[in-house]
Structure formats: C-alpha cells, structure tokens
Motif scaffolding. Structure first.
Motif, PDB file in Angstrom:
ATOM      1  N   VAL A  12      62.596 -16.196  57.896  1.00  0.00           N
ATOM      2  CA  VAL A  12      62.942 -15.624  56.587  1.00  0.00           C
ATOM      3  C   VAL A  12      63.179 -16.758  55.587  1.00  0.00           C
ATOM      4  N   ALA A  13      62.426 -16.718  54.463  1.00  0.00           N
ATOM      5  CA  ALA A  13      62.553 -17.757  53.431  1.00  0.00           C
ATOM      6  C   ALA A  13      63.763 -17.448  52.553  1.00  0.00           C
ATOM      7  N   LEU A  14      64.756 -18.334  52.617  1.00  0.00           N
ATOM      8  CA  LEU A  14      65.974 -18.146  51.810  1.00  0.00           C
ATOM      9  C   LEU A  14      65.758 -18.814  50.453  1.00  0.00           C
ATOM     10  N   ASP A  15      65.160 -18.100  49.523  1.00  0.00           N
ATOM     11  CA  ASP A  15      64.915 -18.684  48.207  1.00  0.00           C
ATOM     12  C   ASP A  15      65.860 -18.054  47.193  1.00  0.00           C
ATOM     13  N   PHE A  16      67.033 -18.655  47.040  1.00  0.00           N
ATOM     14  CA  PHE A  16      68.030 -18.134  46.099  1.00  0.00           C
ATOM     15  C   PHE A  16      68.551 -19.282  45.239  1.00  0.00           C
ATOM     16  N   LEU A  36      65.393 -19.002  59.933  1.00  0.00           N
ATOM     17  CA  LEU A  36      65.576 -19.113  58.485  1.00  0.00           C
ATOM     18  C   LEU A  36      64.885 -20.358  57.942  1.00  0.00           C
ATOM     19  N   LYS A  37      64.347 -20.251  56.745  1.00  0.00           N
ATOM     20  CA  LYS A  37      63.736 -21.410  56.083  1.00  0.00           C
ATOM     21  C   LYS A  37      64.561 -21.779  54.852  1.00  0.00           C
ATOM     22  N   VAL A  38      64.937 -23.054  54.790  1.00  0.00           N
ATOM     23  CA  VAL A  38      65.639 -23.580  53.617  1.00  0.00           C
ATOM     24  C   VAL A  38      64.686 -24.526  52.907  1.00  0.00           C
ATOM     25  N   LEU A 122      48.146 -27.778  49.548  1.00  0.00           N
ATOM     26  CA  LEU A 122      48.964 -26.712  48.953  1.00  0.00           C
ATOM     27  C   LEU A 122      48.054 -25.552  48.550  1.00  0.00           C
ATOM     28  N   THR A 123      48.442 -24.341  48.905  1.00  0.00           N
ATOM     29  CA  THR A 123      47.568 -23.197  48.603  1.00  0.00           C
ATOM     30  C   THR A 123      47.489 -22.925  47.100  1.00  0.00           C
ATOM     31  N   SER A 124      48.367 -23.555  46.337  1.00  0.00           N
ATOM     32  CA  SER A 124      48.325 -23.371  44.879  1.00  0.00           C
ATOM     33  C   SER A 124      47.178 -24.161  44.243  1.00  0.00           C
ATOM     34  N   THR A 180      52.506 -19.390  58.958  1.00  0.00           N
ATOM     35  CA  THR A 180      51.854 -18.864  57.750  1.00  0.00           C
ATOM     36  C   THR A 180      52.794 -18.100  56.815  1.00  0.00           C
ATOM     37  N   PRO A 181      52.884 -18.558  55.554  1.00  0.00           N
ATOM     38  CA  PRO A 181      53.487 -17.722  54.500  1.00  0.00           C
ATOM     39  C   PRO A 181      52.400 -16.815  53.916  1.00  0.00           C
ATOM     40  N   GLY A 182      52.704 -16.124  52.822  1.00  0.00           N
ATOM     41  CA  GLY A 182      51.706 -15.255  52.194  1.00  0.00           C
ATOM     42  C   GLY A 182      51.477 -14.003  53.018  1.00  0.00           C
ATOM     43  N   VAL A 183      52.541 -13.523  53.638  1.00  0.00           N
ATOM     44  CA  VAL A 183      52.431 -12.350  54.509  1.00  0.00           C
ATOM     45  C   VAL A 183      53.183 -11.186  53.871  1.00  0.00           C
ATOM     46  N   ARG A 184      52.534 -10.039  53.861  1.00  0.00           N
ATOM     47  CA  ARG A 184      53.158  -8.845  53.294  1.00  0.00           C
ATOM     48  C   ARG A 184      52.943  -7.666  54.226  1.00  0.00           C
ATOM     49  N   PRO A 185      54.036  -6.970  54.611  1.00  0.00           N
ATOM     50  CA  PRO A 185      53.847  -5.750  55.389  1.00  0.00           C
ATOM     51  C   PRO A 185      52.995  -4.758  54.608  1.00  0.00           C
ATOM     52  N   ASP A 192      54.183 -12.354  43.645  1.00  0.00           N
ATOM     53  CA  ASP A 192      53.217 -13.251  43.000  1.00  0.00           C
ATOM     54  C   ASP A 192      52.237 -13.848  44.005  1.00  0.00           C
ATOM     55  N   GLN A 193      52.224 -13.363  45.245  1.00  0.00           N
ATOM     56  CA  GLN A 193      51.284 -13.868  46.233  1.00  0.00           C
ATOM     57  C   GLN A 193      49.926 -13.213  45.982  1.00  0.00           C
ATOM     58  N   ARG A 194      48.858 -14.015  45.986  1.00  0.00           N
ATOM     59  CA  ARG A 194      47.543 -13.448  45.682  1.00  0.00           C
ATOM     60  C   ARG A 194      46.792 -13.047  46.932  1.00  0.00           C
ATOM     61  N   LEU A 210      55.479 -16.428  61.184  1.00  0.00           N
ATOM     62  CA  LEU A 210      55.262 -15.924  59.834  1.00  0.00           C
ATOM     63  C   LEU A 210      56.469 -16.237  58.960  1.00  0.00           C
ATOM     64  N   VAL A 211      56.208 -16.860  57.803  1.00  0.00           N
ATOM     65  CA  VAL A 211      57.280 -17.088  56.828  1.00  0.00           C
ATOM     66  C   VAL A 211      57.269 -15.911  55.865  1.00  0.00           C
ATOM     67  N   ILE A 212      58.355 -15.176  55.822  1.00  0.00           N
ATOM     68  CA  ILE A 212      58.413 -13.996  54.957  1.00  0.00           C
ATOM     69  C   ILE A 212      59.686 -14.076  54.116  1.00  0.00           C
ATOM     70  N   GLY A 213      59.511 -13.965  52.798  1.00  0.00           N
ATOM     71  CA  GLY A 213      60.659 -14.025  51.905  1.00  0.00           C
ATOM     72  C   GLY A 213      61.018 -12.665  51.363  1.00  0.00           C
ATOM     73  N   ARG A 214      60.529 -12.410  50.140  1.00  0.00           N
ATOM     74  CA  ARG A 214      60.999 -11.243  49.392  1.00  0.00           C
ATOM     75  C   ARG A 214      60.881  -9.885  50.075  1.00  0.00           C
ATOM     76  N   PRO A 215      59.849  -9.621  50.898  1.00  0.00           N
ATOM     77  CA  PRO A 215      59.841  -8.303  51.561  1.00  0.00           C
ATOM     78  C   PRO A 215      61.112  -8.068  52.400  1.00  0.00           C
ATOM     79  N   ILE A 216      61.778  -9.151  52.787  1.00  0.00           N
ATOM     80  CA  ILE A 216      63.046  -9.011  53.510  1.00  0.00           C
ATOM     81  C   ILE A 216      64.227  -9.307  52.588  1.00  0.00           C
TER      82      ILE A 216
HETATM   83  O1  C5P Z   1      58.854 -14.260  49.069  1.00  0.00           O
HETATM   84  P1  C5P Z   1      57.641 -14.781  49.797  1.00  0.00           P
HETATM   85  O2  C5P Z   1      57.366 -14.044  51.092  1.00  0.00           O
HETATM   86  O3  C5P Z   1      56.422 -14.856  48.912  1.00  0.00           O
HETATM   87  O4  C5P Z   1      58.057 -16.271  50.193  1.00  0.00           O
HETATM   88  C1  C5P Z   1      57.181 -17.116  50.855  1.00  0.00           C
HETATM   89  C2  C5P Z   1      57.808 -18.440  51.111  1.00  0.00           C
HETATM   90  O5  C5P Z   1      56.805 -19.324  51.626  1.00  0.00           O
HETATM   91  C3  C5P Z   1      58.375 -19.145  49.869  1.00  0.00           C
HETATM   92  O6  C5P Z   1      59.488 -19.935  50.304  1.00  0.00           O
HETATM   93  C4  C5P Z   1      57.233 -20.015  49.417  1.00  0.00           C
HETATM   94  O7  C5P Z   1      57.668 -21.155  48.729  1.00  0.00           O
HETATM   95  C5  C5P Z   1      56.606 -20.410  50.739  1.00  0.00           C
HETATM   96  N1  C5P Z   1      55.188 -20.773  50.654  1.00  0.00           N
HETATM   97  C6  C5P Z   1      54.201 -19.909  50.177  1.00  0.00           C
HETATM   98  N2  C5P Z   1      52.907 -20.292  50.131  1.00  0.00           N
HETATM   99  C7  C5P Z   1      52.571 -21.513  50.550  1.00  0.00           C
HETATM  100  C8  C5P Z   1      53.530 -22.383  51.044  1.00  0.00           C
HETATM  101  C9  C5P Z   1      54.850 -21.968  51.085  1.00  0.00           C
HETATM  102  O8  C5P Z   1      54.499 -18.794  49.803  1.00  0.00           O
HETATM  103  N3  C5P Z   1      51.307 -21.854  50.522  1.00  0.00           N
END
Ligand code: C5P
Length: 237
Positions: A12-16, A36-38, A122-124, A180-185, A192-194, A210-216
């Motif tokens: 779980v990504a703790l982005d606060f 948890l991810k910090v 970076l995926t951005s 992997t981040p960028g995961v949505r149930p 804002d994930q594309r 799986l790194v999951i933030g806001r859905p949780i």
């Molecule tokens: O809220 P959400 O599930 O989009 O959070 C994803 C987490 O993974 C955030 O902490 C974001 O910074 C990180 N992340 C990402 N995409 C990447 C690398 C990291 O969303 N390519």
C-alpha cells in the motif's frame, strides 16, 4: 533472514502530505494482509522515525527513495536503509553497473538485508523525452535493457508497469521480482493513472507484487478494499 516471499503481494502506497491521515490509515490496516510503501514526500516530511513507527507496528516497509548518485553515496544510503530495518529499497538502474553492484555488495553484509530493486525508465517519460535526454530507442527497449542489466548486477528485481512486466518476465531469471504500480481493481477509479491493469491481469503478466495507493488509501473502508482486492487476486489462483 531477508524476506523474499511474495506474500503479502499488496504494497500500500502511503502518499499523504501529513502524518495524521497516514497514521489513521495504518491503524486500520493489517500487516498480515499488506506491506507499506513510504516515498519521497512522506520520508522528507516525517523522516526515519516514521518508518520506524511503521516497522514497530509490524509492517514491512518498502522505502521508495529511488537513489541515483555516485556508487559510494548510493551504497551508503542503502546501508542507512538497512540499518533502519526496511524490507525493500530502490535505486535507478541508469546509475549504472558499478553503482548497482556496489550497493548490492554493501547490503550483502547484513544478515537481514533489505531487498534491492531498481527503477528502469520512469513511466512518466515519453519516447521523445527519452531521446531529449540522450537515450536511443523506445522506452520499451530501454526498460528491457536496464532490466537485464539489473538482473546481471544481482539485484532482486525492478519496479515496472504491468505492461512492461510482460516484456521483461521472459528476459530475466526466475525469482527476479517484478513490482508493479499502476494497478486498479476492476471496479475502481483510474485517478491520474493512464495505462492501468487489474491486479489479476498484472499478476498474469508476470508481476510478483502490486503497489496500490488510492484504491485503498482513499476508500471509505480501506481494510475492506484491501480484502476485496485480495479476494479478486485469490479468485484468479
Ligand atoms: O494511488 P496509486 O495507486 O496511483 O499510487 C501508486 C503509487 O506508485 C504512487 O506512490 C506512485 O508514486 C507510484 N508509482 C506509480 N507509477 C510509477 C512508479 C511509481 O504510480 N511508474
């Protein structure tokens, strides 16, 4: 012993921006169900004491600071993360072989070393942006090349998008972790994930964790949301 087990697969990504909502959330989660991810924001605001607070509460922490510097400095930063007791730490593969190998060697001295993983590209970054900073080839080419370099340097894995996981999995050794981040149930907002994928699809693509933030973190009942996602994953197995 270093914990290389995939379970619990959800980080779980703790982005606060402030500690209170993070603490409130953590109090509602369960270390047997998630890690948890910090990241840079929380760590810069709250420092190592916050990480220690999470580990004291029984959570395994992925310290997502993406180190990128000269080999000696990155190795020293990884050692500081190990002293802090984190479970996973990361760096940029584009720092090069010597930087990655020096960091790996420095951590090898710890009986409970953190897992060391790399960010490839970076995926951005778009292909034109990569060209502008001097990378030749597409993002996908560079991800595969840097993933193989990371594997060759003996690191534990990489962070990559679920789409990249399918490209990388056949090109790296068994046991090389794909986080992997960028995961949505299926039912959740994309925020804002594309290029998102469901947890089950990400695992089918070869992801291990799986790194999951806001859905949780933004769910009315975070623990329930975590349980629902775990159920969604279990249904696939
Ligand atoms: O809220 P959400 O599930 O989009 O959070 C994803 C987490 O993974 C955030 O902490 C974001 O910074 C990180 N992340 C990402 N995409 C990447 C690398 C990291 O969303 N390519």
């Amino acid at each position: 012993m270093t914990d290389t087990s995939a379970e619990p697969r959800i980080i779980v990504a703790l982005d606060f921006p402030r500690p209170e909502p993070a603490r409130e959330l953590v109090a509602r989660l369960d270390p047997s169900l998630c890690r948890l991810k910090v990241g840079k924001e929380m760590f810069t605001r709250l420092g190592p004491a916050f990480v220690e607070e999470l580990t004291a509460a029984g959570f395994q922490v992925f310290l997502d600071l993406k180190f990128h510097d000269i080999p000696n400095t990155v190795a020293a930063a990884c050692a500081a993360a190990a002293d802090l007791g984190v479970w996973m730490v990361n760096l940029h593969a584009s720092g090069g072989r010597r930087m990655m190998e020096t960091a790996r060697e420095r951590l090898a001295g710890y009986s409970r070393r953190p897992l060391l993983i790399a960010v490839t590209i970076l995926t951005s970054l778009s292909d034109p942006e990569l060209a502008e900073i001097g990378f030749s080839g597409s993002a996908a080419d560079n991800v595969q090349r840097l993933a193989r370099l990371t594997d060759d340097c003996g690191l534990d894995g990489i962070v990559c998008s679920p789409l990249e996981a399918a490209l990388v999995r056949p090109r790296v050794r068994d046991g090389f972790l794909l986080v992997t981040p960028g995961v949505r149930p299926a039912s959740a907002a994309r925020d804002d994930q594309r290029r998102v994928m469901t947890p089950a699809d990400a695992l089918d693509n070869g992801a291990d964790m799986l790194v999951i933030g806001r859905p949780i973190t933004a769910a009315p009942d975070p623990l329930q949301s975590l349980r629902d996602i775990r159920r969604e994953i279990a249904a696939r197995d």
